[in-house]
Write a protein that holds these residues in place. Structure first.
Motif, PDB file in Angstrom:
ATOM      1  N   LEU A 100       0.825  -1.206   0.000  1.00 22.25           N
ATOM      2  CA  LEU A 100       0.000   0.000   0.000  1.00 22.25           C
ATOM      3  C   LEU A 100       0.860   1.258   0.000  1.00 22.25           C
ATOM      4  CD1 LEU A 100      -2.756  -1.073   2.562  1.00 22.25           C
ATOM      5  CD2 LEU A 100      -2.871  -1.146   0.066  1.00 22.25           C
ATOM      6  N   LEU A 101       1.968   1.232   0.736  1.00 22.83           N
ATOM      7  CA  LEU A 101       2.873   2.379   0.747  1.00 22.83           C
ATOM      8  C   LEU A 101       3.390   2.680  -0.662  1.00 22.83           C
ATOM      9  CD1 LEU A 101       5.048   1.706   3.946  1.00 22.83           C
ATOM     10  CD2 LEU A 101       3.421   3.576   3.630  1.00 22.83           C
ATOM     11  N   CYS A 102       3.768   1.631  -1.389  1.00 26.18           N
ATOM     12  CA  CYS A 102       4.306   1.826  -2.735  1.00 26.18           C
ATOM     13  C   CYS A 102       3.249   2.402  -3.666  1.00 26.18           C
ATOM     14  CB  CYS A 102       4.830   0.509  -3.290  1.00 26.18           C
ATOM     15  SG  CYS A 102       6.271  -0.148  -2.417  1.00 26.18           S
ATOM     16  N   GLN A 103       2.046   1.846  -3.643  1.00 25.98           N
ATOM     17  CA  GLN A 103       0.978   2.341  -4.510  1.00 25.98           C
ATOM     18  C   GLN A 103       0.647   3.797  -4.202  1.00 25.98           C
ATOM     19  OE1 GLN A 103      -2.500  -0.349  -4.878  1.00 25.98           O
ATOM     20  NE2 GLN A 103      -1.288  -1.859  -3.770  1.00 25.98           N
ATOM     21  N   TRP A 104       0.483   4.082  -2.914  1.00 30.02           N
ATOM     22  CA  TRP A 104       0.063   5.419  -2.491  1.00 30.02           C
ATOM     23  C   TRP A 104       1.146   6.451  -2.774  1.00 30.02           C
ATOM     24  CZ3 TRP A 104      -3.512   5.557   2.335  1.00 30.02           C
ATOM     25  CH2 TRP A 104      -4.156   6.792   2.421  1.00 30.02           C
ATOM     26  N   ALA A 105       2.399   6.121  -2.434  1.00 33.58           N
ATOM     27  CA  ALA A 105       3.502   7.070  -2.640  1.00 33.58           C
ATOM     28  C   ALA A 105       3.704   7.357  -4.120  1.00 33.58           C
ATOM     29  CB  ALA A 105       4.784   6.519  -2.021  1.00 33.58           C
ATOM     30  N   ASN A 106       3.540   6.349  -4.952  1.00 35.89           N
ATOM     31  CA  ASN A 106       3.662   6.544  -6.390  1.00 35.89           C
ATOM     32  C   ASN A 106       2.604   7.525  -6.885  1.00 35.89           C
ATOM     33  OD1 ASN A 106       4.594   5.960  -9.113  1.00 35.89           O
ATOM     34  ND2 ASN A 106       2.745   4.753  -9.355  1.00 35.89           N
ATOM     35  N   SER A 107       1.384   7.397  -6.345  1.00 33.00           N
ATOM     36  CA  SER A 107       0.303   8.294  -6.762  1.00 33.00           C
ATOM     37  C   SER A 107       0.544   9.730  -6.292  1.00 33.00           C
ATOM     38  CB  SER A 107      -1.038   7.793  -6.219  1.00 33.00           C
ATOM     39  OG  SER A 107      -1.193   8.079  -4.841  1.00 33.00           O
TER      40      SER A 107
END
Length: 268
Positions: A100-107
């Motif tokens: 979730l951190l990766c998805q959110w930070a990318n966004s």
């Protein structure tokens, strides 16, 4: 004994205590981080601990993401506020919170570096928005981060591994960077003198979700942002395994033997 585990759940309100006016019977609600005891068919909860679950999100998805999603929210939005242009390192990038951190930070416009243990997990991390994936069993992650950032280091490290990665994570940080140690799956980091932080004026914090959702307003805002990002497609949640509540012991055995991936949900 007796002991009932579980710290997050989603279900339907079937009764209200005296004085409860902001919830209604039949409403779907969820909670995370306590009180203990969610491995049940029915549970009595303080009204101020539950949050409404939007009709657009299935109970299974909501139940699987409450704790992990709210953890990702406070880490990225409040503990260290990630903004466009930041470069971040996520340890255990294919894990529940890491994904979730990766998805959110990318966004949010950040450059995301993630560490994983296998090629299979590396593929997932890439799919979740990691721009650079490091298989830490094959190369030194600190040296690789130094190479990726041209020696500058990252703005923040999100580390839930603890003992095995702590010193390497510190080495990855830029001057005045933030070390966010929010777990210790490999054990508690060894003691160290504060002077270790001085050469780069580093910040170190050991946060907890409960302190970031201490007020009703914080809880509603945190959960609301998680649900909004699921509804908009920013966050994709993997519920790869479901078990009847009666097979909770088997679910734990499969978790311990690493037979599962993604989220595991118990269905009463």
């Amino acid at each position: 004994m007796p002991f009932t585990p579980g710290m997050e759940a989603v279900g339907e309100v079937i009764a209200l205590g005296p004085g409860v006016t902001d919830r209604k019977v039949g409403e779907v609600v969820g909670y995370a981080s306590g009180p203990m005891g969610s491995y049940t068919e029915e549970q009595i909860l303080p009204a101020n601990k539950v949050v409404p679950v939007p009709p657009s999100i299935s109970p299974s998805i909501a139940a699987s993401v409450m704790l992990k999603g709210m953890t990702a929210q406070y880490l990225l939005r409040r503990c260290f506020k990630v903004e466009p242009g930041h470069t971040i390192l996520v340890q255990a990038a294919a894990g529940g919170v890491g994904s979730l951190l990766c998805q959110w930070a990318n966004s949010l416009g950040a450059t995301v570096i993630g560490t994983v243990s296998t090629k299979e997990k590396a593929a997932q991390a890439k799919d979740d928005g990691c721009h650079h994936v490091i298989i830490y069993k094959e190369e030194d992650f600190a040296a690789r981060v130094n190479e990726i950032t041209s020696g500058n280091g990252v703005d923040v490290v999100y580390d839930s591994v603890g003992k095995d990665t702590f010193q390497g994570s510190l080495a990855c940080l830029k001057t005045r960077g933030y070390m966010v140690c929010f777990g210790q799956s490999s054990g508690t980091p060894d003691p160290f003198p504060l002077s270790v932080l001085a050469p780069k004026s580093l910040f170190l914090t050991r946060p907890s979700l409960m302190q970031y959702t201490a007020t009703r307003g914080e809880l509603l805002e945190t959960a609301g942002e998680v649900f909004a990002n699921i509804a908009s497609g920013v966050l994709r949640v993997r519920v790869n395994h479901t078990y009847p509540l009666s097979q909770a012991a088997q679910a734990h055995a499969d978790l311990e033997s690493r037979k599962t991936s993604g989220s595991v949900v118990l269905l009463p």
